[in-house]
Design a protein around this motif. Structure first.
Motif, PDB file in Angstrom:
ATOM      1  N   GLN A   1       0.825  -1.203   0.000  1.00  0.00           N
ATOM      2  CA  GLN A   1       0.000   0.000   0.000  1.00  0.00           C
ATOM      3  C   GLN A   1       0.860   1.254   0.000  1.00  0.00           C
ATOM      4  O   GLN A   1       0.517   2.262  -0.629  1.00  0.00           O
ATOM      5  N   ALA A   2       1.988   1.208   0.717  1.00  0.00           N
ATOM      6  CA  ALA A   2       2.904   2.354   0.753  1.00  0.00           C
ATOM      7  C   ALA A   2       3.478   2.644  -0.627  1.00  0.00           C
ATOM      8  O   ALA A   2       3.829   3.788  -0.932  1.00  0.00           O
ATOM      9  N   MET A   3       3.561   1.604  -1.469  1.00  0.00           N
ATOM     10  CA  MET A   3       4.042   1.787  -2.839  1.00  0.00           C
ATOM     11  C   MET A   3       2.900   2.072  -3.806  1.00  0.00           C
ATOM     12  O   MET A   3       3.090   2.124  -5.019  1.00  0.00           O
ATOM     13  N   GLY A   4       1.691   2.226  -3.254  1.00  0.00           N
ATOM     14  CA  GLY A   4       0.531   2.509  -4.095  1.00  0.00           C
ATOM     15  C   GLY A   4      -0.015   1.302  -4.800  1.00  0.00           C
ATOM     16  O   GLY A   4      -0.675   1.424  -5.828  1.00  0.00           O
TER      17      GLY A   4
ATOM     18  N   ASN B   1      -3.150  -5.832  -3.411  1.00  0.00           N
ATOM     19  CA  ASN B   1      -3.019  -7.254  -3.739  1.00  0.00           C
ATOM     20  C   ASN B   1      -4.163  -8.008  -3.077  1.00  0.00           C
ATOM     21  O   ASN B   1      -4.149  -8.263  -1.873  1.00  0.00           O
ATOM     22  N   ASP B   2      -5.162  -8.342  -3.877  1.00  0.00           N
ATOM     23  CA  ASP B   2      -6.340  -9.033  -3.346  1.00  0.00           C
ATOM     24  C   ASP B   2      -5.986 -10.418  -2.816  1.00  0.00           C
ATOM     25  O   ASP B   2      -6.561 -10.874  -1.822  1.00  0.00           O
ATOM     26  N   SER B   3      -5.045 -11.118  -3.472  1.00  0.00           N
ATOM     27  CA  SER B   3      -4.681 -12.462  -3.020  1.00  0.00           C
ATOM     28  C   SER B   3      -4.027 -12.410  -1.640  1.00  0.00           C
ATOM     29  O   SER B   3      -4.203 -13.314  -0.821  1.00  0.00           O
ATOM     30  N   LEU B   4      -3.289 -11.349  -1.367  1.00  0.00           N
ATOM     31  CA  LEU B   4      -2.653 -11.192  -0.060  1.00  0.00           C
ATOM     32  C   LEU B   4      -3.713 -10.977   1.019  1.00  0.00           C
ATOM     33  O   LEU B   4      -3.633 -11.542   2.114  1.00  0.00           O
ATOM     34  N   GLU B   5      -4.709 -10.165   0.704  1.00  0.00           N
ATOM     35  CA  GLU B   5      -5.796  -9.942   1.659  1.00  0.00           C
ATOM     36  C   GLU B   5      -6.558 -11.241   1.910  1.00  0.00           C
ATOM     37  O   GLU B   5      -7.001 -11.511   3.030  1.00  0.00           O
TER      38      GLU B   5
END
Length: 313
Positions: free
Chosen positions: A77-80, A83-87
């Motif tokens: 998120q800090a890099m904008g 990632n849905d798979s990570l969530e």
């Protein structure tokens, strides 16, 4: 009555000895049984302790996995990036963690231990792969940041150069504009009487009762910078009270100079050809002229190009 014969005494001894052996055997059996129960109890306690330790360890492993995956999500998120798979993995880990916390110590079987260990191993592998991917993305971002910084520096330099060029061009434009400014030379004022005859006076003094029309003539000075093109020259005839003569029916109007509207008395359109051409105005007030000093102002291209005065007595 029984006699205490040697035979009877021997039988009694045998009986007593047998009873003693039986008692000793029973006691031994009881001791062995108690030992087995104690050993079984200790074994069960050890199994429970191991299960409890394994359950606590698994809970800690899954808590650590959840924390690491959340860290990865924050880094992306800090890099904008999203990632849905990570969530989705975090959601699955939370579900497993809640399931582990819901186990009773005695119900955490070997099968359960094996299942959660295997799932944790899979998550740890996924975690390592994602860490490698994030490290690569960070490196790429650093390269892009460096390139963007360099590009921004170059753009700033170009912007500064363009600003300097623009300023220089503006200064040059102003200089060219000033250099191309026309100049009205040899401005002469004559009066035309009611018989249509011109009358001039070097002193520019005339009798007001003799004036029917006013003629203003001049020549343009030599100017090699000024472009040869159509132009308009405006004449303002200012009476002694400070007001410019203005009459729409005789061709008066307004023009802008220095972003301000200014009234003119008359105008002439011409083509500047840099031949020191002559331009003249003939103005008919169609009314009596006021006595006193009058001012003639001439304008072209936003500049006053000449002025003179005359007096009516």
């Amino acid at each position: 009555m029984a006699t205490n014969s040697p035979e009877n005494r021997g039988n009694r001894k045998l009986l007593i000895g047998g009873l003693f052996v039986i008692l000793v055997s029973i006691n031994g059996i009881l001791l062995y049984s108690n030992y087995q129960k104690k050993e079984k109890t200790e074994e069960q306690a050890e199994v429970i302790r191991i299960k409890n330790s394994e359950l606590e360890n698994q809970i800690k492993v899954y808590e650590a996995l959840k924390s690491d995956f959340e860290r990865q999500s924050q880094e992306l998120q800090a890099m904008g990036l999203e990632n849905d798979s990570l969530e989705a993995r975090i959601t699955v880990i939370m579900s497993d963690l809640n399931q582990l916390r819901g186990f009773r110590k005695s119900s955490f079987t070997l099968a359960d231990q094996r299942k959660f260990r295997e799932r944790a191993d899979v998550f740890e592998k996924q975690l390592k792969v994602k860490d490698q991917e994030i490290a690569r993305l960070k490196q790429e971002n650093e390269v892009l940041f460096t390139e963007n910084t360099t590009l921004k520096t170059t753009q700033n330099k170009l912007s500064d150069s363009l600003t300097t060029i623009k300023s220089t061009n503006q200064n040059l434009s102003e200089k060219v504009k000033l250099a191309s400014r026309l100049e009205a030379q040899n401005i002469a004022v004559n009066i035309i009487n009611q018989r249509g005859k011109d009358k001039d006076d070097k002193s520019n003094e005339f009798r007001a009762r003799q004036v029917d029309k006013i003629r203003v003539a001049f020549r343009f000075g030599k100017n090699d910078v000024a472009p040869k093109e159509p132009k308009t020259v405006y004449m303002r005839l200012i009476e002694p009270d400070g007001a410019a003569l203005y009459n729409l029916s005789t061709g008066s109007g307004s023009f802008q100079i220095e972003d301000k509207d200014m009234y003119y008395t008359a105008k002439r359109d011409f083509v500047f050809d840099n031949t020191q051409q002559e331009v003249s105005f003939v103005y008919d007030k169609d009314a009596d002229y006021k006595k006193g000093e009058h001012i003639i102002e001439l304008y072209a291209d936003g500049f006053m190009i000449g002025s003179t005065t005359f007096v009516l007595k």
